[in-house]
Write a protein that holds these residues in place. Structure first.
Motif, PDB file in Angstrom:
ATOM      1  N   ASN A   5      -1.760  -7.478   1.090  1.00  0.00           N
ATOM      2  CA  ASN A   5      -0.999  -8.638   0.622  1.00  0.00           C
ATOM      3  C   ASN A   5      -1.289  -9.836   1.530  1.00  0.00           C
ATOM      4  O   ASN A   5      -0.963  -9.826   2.714  1.00  0.00           O
ATOM      5  CB  ASN A   5       0.500  -8.292   0.649  1.00  0.00           C
ATOM      6  N   HIS A  46       7.779  -4.057   6.287  1.00  0.00           N
ATOM      7  CA  HIS A  46       6.976  -3.161   5.422  1.00  0.00           C
ATOM      8  C   HIS A  46       5.642  -3.838   5.112  1.00  0.00           C
ATOM      9  O   HIS A  46       5.348  -4.140   3.956  1.00  0.00           O
ATOM     10  CB  HIS A  46       7.715  -2.850   4.107  1.00  0.00           C
ATOM     11  N   HIS A  89       1.581 -11.326   3.520  1.00  0.00           N
ATOM     12  CA  HIS A  89       1.983 -10.497   4.676  1.00  0.00           C
ATOM     13  C   HIS A  89       1.032 -10.726   5.852  1.00  0.00           C
ATOM     14  O   HIS A  89       1.454 -10.809   7.002  1.00  0.00           O
ATOM     15  CB  HIS A  89       2.002  -9.016   4.297  1.00  0.00           C
ATOM     16  N   ASP A 107       2.063  -4.917   4.148  1.00  0.00           N
ATOM     17  CA  ASP A 107       1.002  -4.411   3.282  1.00  0.00           C
ATOM     18  C   ASP A 107      -0.279  -5.174   3.630  1.00  0.00           C
ATOM     19  O   ASP A 107      -0.377  -6.375   3.362  1.00  0.00           O
ATOM     20  CB  ASP A 107       1.396  -4.651   1.811  1.00  0.00           C
TER      21      ASP A 107
END
Length: 336
Positions: free
Chosen positions: A51, A46, A54, A48
């Motif tokens: 982020n 997932h 991430h 992002d």
């Protein structure tokens, strides 16, 4: 007997898969910036883009881990093929000047074709590894006793050092030494995912060739005369085997620069575990090489934390004593 050795090989391959999964998870989770496994999973499934964790996982750590696994596998298989084909227990891409040939060609590319595409760089790297192999084995053929293990190792070292010296001189003279330092001290944290994607088709051909050559190389490791007596076209098999070595080594250097000793150490360990049949040695070296380099990469992050230590330092810590041990125990003879 054959059945039990088959089970042993299968068990080792299963163990290899488990270890690769564990090391991959650790490699992605641990680094200069520690992250929880939850963060890593979120980044994978997932993502992002806002982020920063991430972004680090997806653009830096996953390519780094994938690259380390692939390069470890490629170099280990190259070493196994070279050792079987030449019956030389010291044969490996880094000792036989093949890696240095790649670095030399990449240097030429950077000097004379600045701004060359990644694909051009890969092609140059492949051509360079072919050049390195040609120079070392060509010179060995001209010398009396040139194909004995120690002579070949010395020749490879001399030619490799010469190519490396010319590369560095060119890099300094044309002021590209900053760019080229990546290729001398393989730094896996500078992995480019685009280059890995471009390199995969070449590597796939190299690996398929390696698997196809496994049985003939087993016969070659008994000696050229024996292999020819068994109906093997020795010259053709050696050409195809070297093509696989050149592809796998050239691709490894193009992705992450020169890394030594993997192709020397891993095939010996695998032969000790599964015997002399290359149909078992090749698949097992794929896993063992991948595990060894990914683990070395993980260790390299913590030697001088939080600074990166080049992974070649870690492989050398294992490789140099192993190299000396081989020379001490094997002397100048062939491995059978």
């Amino acid at each position: 007997m054959k059945w039990t050795s088959g089970i042993k090989t299968a068990s080792l391959l299963v163990l290899g898969v488990v270890l690769i999964i564990i090391i991959s998870v650790l490699s992605v989770a641990y680094g200069t910036k520690p992250m929880s496994f939850g963060t890593v999973l979120n980044a994978i499934f997932h993502a992002d883009p806002e982020n920063i964790d991430h972004v680090i996982v997806r653009t830096s750590r996953i390519p780094r881990t994938a690259g380390a696994l692939l390069i470890g596998a490629f170099l280990a298989v190259s070493g196994a093929l070279m050792q079987g084909m030449t019956r030389n227990y010291l044969a490996s891409p880094s000792i036989m000047g093949i890696s240095d040939g790649s670095v030399f060609a990449v240097t030429l590319c950077m000097v004379f074709l600045p701004g060359a595409s990644s694909m051009t760089m890969i092609v140059y790297s492949l051509a360079g590894s072919a050049l390195g192999a040609f120079l070392v084995f060509g010179t060995a053929k001209l010398l009396p006793g040139g194909v004995s293990p120690l002579t070949l190792a010395v020749l490879g070292t001399i030619i490799g050092t010469f190519l490396g010296g010319v590369s560095q001189a060119l890099a300094v003279y044309f002021q590209v030494s900053q760019d080229i330092s990546f290729w001398y001290n393989a730094r896996l944290h500078m992995m480019d995912p685009a280059v890995i994607r471009l390199a995969l088709p070449f590597a796939a051909v190299g690996l398929v060739l390696a698997l196809l050559m496994a049985r003939p190389v087993t016969m070659l490791s008994l000696g050229d005369e024996t292999a020819a007596g068994l109906g093997l076209k020795v010259g053709t098999i050696k050409m195809l085997t070297m093509l696989s070595v050149v592809l796998l080594t050239g691709i490894s250097v193009a992705i992450a620069g020169k890394i030594a000793f993997i192709g020397l150490i891993i095939p010996h360990i695998v032969r000790f575990l599964v015997g002399q049949d290359y149909r078992r040695i090749i698949p097992c070296t794929v896993f063992a090489g991948a595990i060894f380099l990914a683990l070395s990469d993980l260790i390299s992050r913590y030697i001088n934390f939080p600074f990166e230590t080049p992974v070649g330092v870690v492989t050398a810590l294992f490789g140099v004593p192993f190299f000396l041990y081989l020379i001490k125990t094997r002397g100048g003879g062939h491995h059978s």
